[in-house]
Design a protein around this motif. Structure first.
Motif, PDB file in Angstrom:
ATOM      1  N   ASP A   1     -18.355 -40.275 -52.998  1.00 21.39           N
ATOM      2  CA  ASP A   1     -18.311 -39.989 -54.426  1.00 21.39           C
ATOM      3  C   ASP A   1     -17.722 -38.596 -54.623  1.00 21.39           C
ATOM      4  O   ASP A   1     -18.313 -37.592 -54.220  1.00 21.39           O
ATOM      5  CB  ASP A   1     -19.739 -40.067 -54.990  1.00 21.39           C
TER       6      ASP A   1
ATOM      7  N   PHE B   1     -24.169 -46.400 -55.159  1.00 22.30           N
ATOM      8  CA  PHE B   1     -22.949 -45.826 -55.742  1.00 22.30           C
ATOM      9  C   PHE B   1     -22.890 -46.120 -57.246  1.00 22.30           C
ATOM     10  O   PHE B   1     -22.540 -45.251 -58.053  1.00 22.30           O
ATOM     11  CB  PHE B   1     -21.708 -46.406 -55.063  1.00 22.30           C
ATOM     12  N   LYS B   2     -23.227 -47.323 -57.630  1.00 26.10           N
ATOM     13  CA  LYS B   2     -23.195 -47.708 -59.052  1.00 26.10           C
ATOM     14  C   LYS B   2     -24.169 -46.865 -59.864  1.00 26.10           C
ATOM     15  O   LYS B   2     -23.878 -46.498 -61.013  1.00 26.10           O
ATOM     16  CB  LYS B   2     -23.537 -49.191 -59.209  1.00 26.10           C
TER      17      LYS B   2
ATOM     18  N   GLY C   1     -25.092 -43.889 -59.126  1.00 26.62           N
ATOM     19  CA  GLY C   1     -24.795 -42.463 -58.987  1.00 26.62           C
ATOM     20  C   GLY C   1     -25.776 -41.734 -58.108  1.00 26.62           C
ATOM     21  O   GLY C   1     -25.938 -40.514 -58.231  1.00 26.62           O
TER      22      GLY C   1
ATOM     23  N   LEU D   1     -17.494 -46.742 -58.296  1.00 27.84           N
ATOM     24  CA  LEU D   1     -17.280 -45.302 -58.443  1.00 27.84           C
ATOM     25  C   LEU D   1     -16.234 -44.936 -59.492  1.00 27.84           C
ATOM     26  O   LEU D   1     -16.226 -43.805 -59.993  1.00 27.84           O
ATOM     27  CB  LEU D   1     -16.874 -44.696 -57.095  1.00 27.84           C
TER      28      LEU D   1
ATOM     29  N   ASN E   1     -14.257 -41.520 -59.514  1.00 32.96           N
ATOM     30  CA  ASN E   1     -14.856 -40.717 -58.446  1.00 32.96           C
ATOM     31  C   ASN E   1     -14.720 -41.370 -57.077  1.00 32.96           C
ATOM     32  O   ASN E   1     -15.326 -40.914 -56.101  1.00 32.96           O
ATOM     33  CB  ASN E   1     -16.340 -40.455 -58.742  1.00 32.96           C
ATOM     34  N   PHE E   2     -13.938 -42.442 -57.001  1.00 30.52           N
ATOM     35  CA  PHE E   2     -13.739 -43.160 -55.742  1.00 30.52           C
ATOM     36  C   PHE E   2     -13.021 -42.266 -54.735  1.00 30.52           C
ATOM     37  O   PHE E   2     -11.939 -41.743 -54.984  1.00 30.52           O
ATOM     38  CB  PHE E   2     -12.909 -44.417 -55.990  1.00 30.52           C
TER      39      PHE E   2
END
Length: 429
Positions: free
Chosen positions: A170, A265-266, A268, A287, A290-291
């Motif tokens: 991230d 990841f989803k 955060g 992401l 922010n990937f």
């Protein structure tokens, strides 16, 4: 049929010694063949081709699937042959089990994962490639991919995609410098309930990355020497086990389980996660802007820094030595692994190519995952040993990972646990 099998085996022997190059043009036609418009005899050929289901389903461009399209184009390119194709479904991962059930009834050409080469060759199910085909494999691919299909000095397939893993992250949590060091990543405070680093520690395909960072070797420098054993239990290796025991207990670490990292990841609540190209689409969606994707980081243990290294392998196209038309089968295998077919797979299925020319082209360069995977293979990987002794590796390594996750490995017993793992890996069964 017996006569044809004897002829087939004789031709296969030529193939094994490299005399048969697999170049289709100029082959002597069988008697009784049809005559083409230019007076050249046309040989009727039947080929059985197995590939994964995903290559045989309808796409926007190809109603019959990409495998059929590739084979049809090959047929058109060879007017000296009139080929009837028969298709079957067999994934690359299942090849060793499906093909070896009955080699004489198996496909003439099929796709397989490169770590299956020892099993397939032992069963007499995989031909050694010589001549122009072997030369093309060496010319079109980086050495890592050539090594992935090389066994006991011979080339046993045409690679068409690489297979390894790397790190997603991230970008709102780590910058481009921080991701170069796992220690730096773990030391950073990302906030309450945020996991800095997720890793499938109890998966034996992943855990050796840490022992390679500690300077360990598995069956020698290139993985081909079973007698060389395993040096994961060196002093640095034992220090790495202690590091992993502490990592597993760290609240900023999570052992990846069944997509849990993508869910984090989803939300955060995750900084970085190790996986391969198969997770790229889901992680990119999770992401958004922010990937981030990068080669594996370096790790420092007891003042000694080392590069984490993933196993690297390939998926390849192989030829059954028992096929009745080995010259045609070899030519088809070479074609299915060539630049054009790799480009089609990349366009339709996002299958990352191995062909050096494609990897250097603009289309692939636009794909950051493809570029990172190529960089991982070239600079931060070890070719997964293509060696029968690897059969002994998987369970002891998995056991070590599982015990680390469970908290059964401590600083006090790390030496004994590491030596037990290595003993399990090197004990002949």
């Amino acid at each position: 049929m017996r006569g044809k099998r004897i002829l087939s085996m004789a031709l296969a022997l030529l193939l094994l010694t490299g005399t048969l190059t697999g170049c289709g043009g100029g082959q002597t036609a069988e008697q009784g063949g049809d005559s083409g418009g230019d007076g050249q005899s046309v040989r009727k050929v039947r080929l059985v081709v197995w590939g994964p289901q995903e290559d045989q389903v309808k796409s926007d461009e190809y109603s019959g699937g990409i495998l059929k399209e590739m084979c049809d184009r090959f047929n058109e390119a060879h007017p000296e042959w009139d080929i009837t194709f028969e298709y079957g479904v067999c994934s690359e991962g299942d090849a060793k089990d499906v093909v070896t059930k009955d080699v004489t009834a198996a496909a003439d050409v099929y796709m397989y994962a490169n770590d299956q080469i020892p099993i397939l060759t032992k069963a007499g199910a995989l031909a050694r490639l010589g001549g122009a085909v072997a030369e093309a494999v060496q010319a079109d691919n980086d050495q890592t991919m050539v090594d992935s299909v090389t066994y006991e000095g011979g080339i046993y397939g045409v690679p068409f995609t690489s297979n390894t893993w790397f790190m997603y992250y991230d970008k709102s949590k780590f910058d481009g410098e921080e991701i170069k060091s796992l220690n730096v990543m773990m030391d950073k405070d990302l906030g309450k309930n945020v996991v800095n680093f997720a890793f499938p520690l109890d998966n034996s395909w992943y855990i050796p990355a840490f022992y390679y960072a500690a300077g360990g070797e598995l069956f020698g420098k290139d993985g081909s020497d079973a007698e060389a054993g395993c040096t994961f239990d060196s002093d640095r290796g034992i220090a790495m086990t202690k590091f992993l025991a502490a990592l597993a207990k760290n609240k900023r670490f999570s052992n990846e389980k069944e997509g849990s990292s993508i869910a984090r990841f989803k939300r955060g609540t995750l900084g970085a996660y190790c996986s391969g190209s198969w997770d790229a689409a889901a992680i990119r969606e999770a992401l958004g802007e922010n990937f981030g994707v990068a080669v594996l980081p370096r790790v420092t243990v007891d003042g000694s820094e080392g590069q984490m290294r993933s196993f690297a392998g390939s998926k390849a196209i192989g030829v059954n030595p028992m096929c009745e038309n080995p010259d045609v089968a070899v030519a088809l295998a070479a074609y299915l692994g060539n630049r054009d077919c790799q480009e089609m797979r990349f366009s339709v299925r996002d299958i990352i190519p191995t062909n050096k020319e494609l990897l250097a082209g603009d289309e692939v360069k636009k794909d950051e995952v493809a570029m990172v995977q190529a960089a991982e293979i070239n600079s931060a990987s070890v070719v997964q040993p293509v060696n029968p002794a690897m059969d002994n590796y998987w369970t002891p390594a998995e056991t070590m990972g599982r015990e680390l996750v469970q908290g059964d490995v401590t600083e006090a017993n790390a030496g004994d646990k590491t030596k037990a793992m290595v003993k399990g890996i090197t004990t002949r069964k």
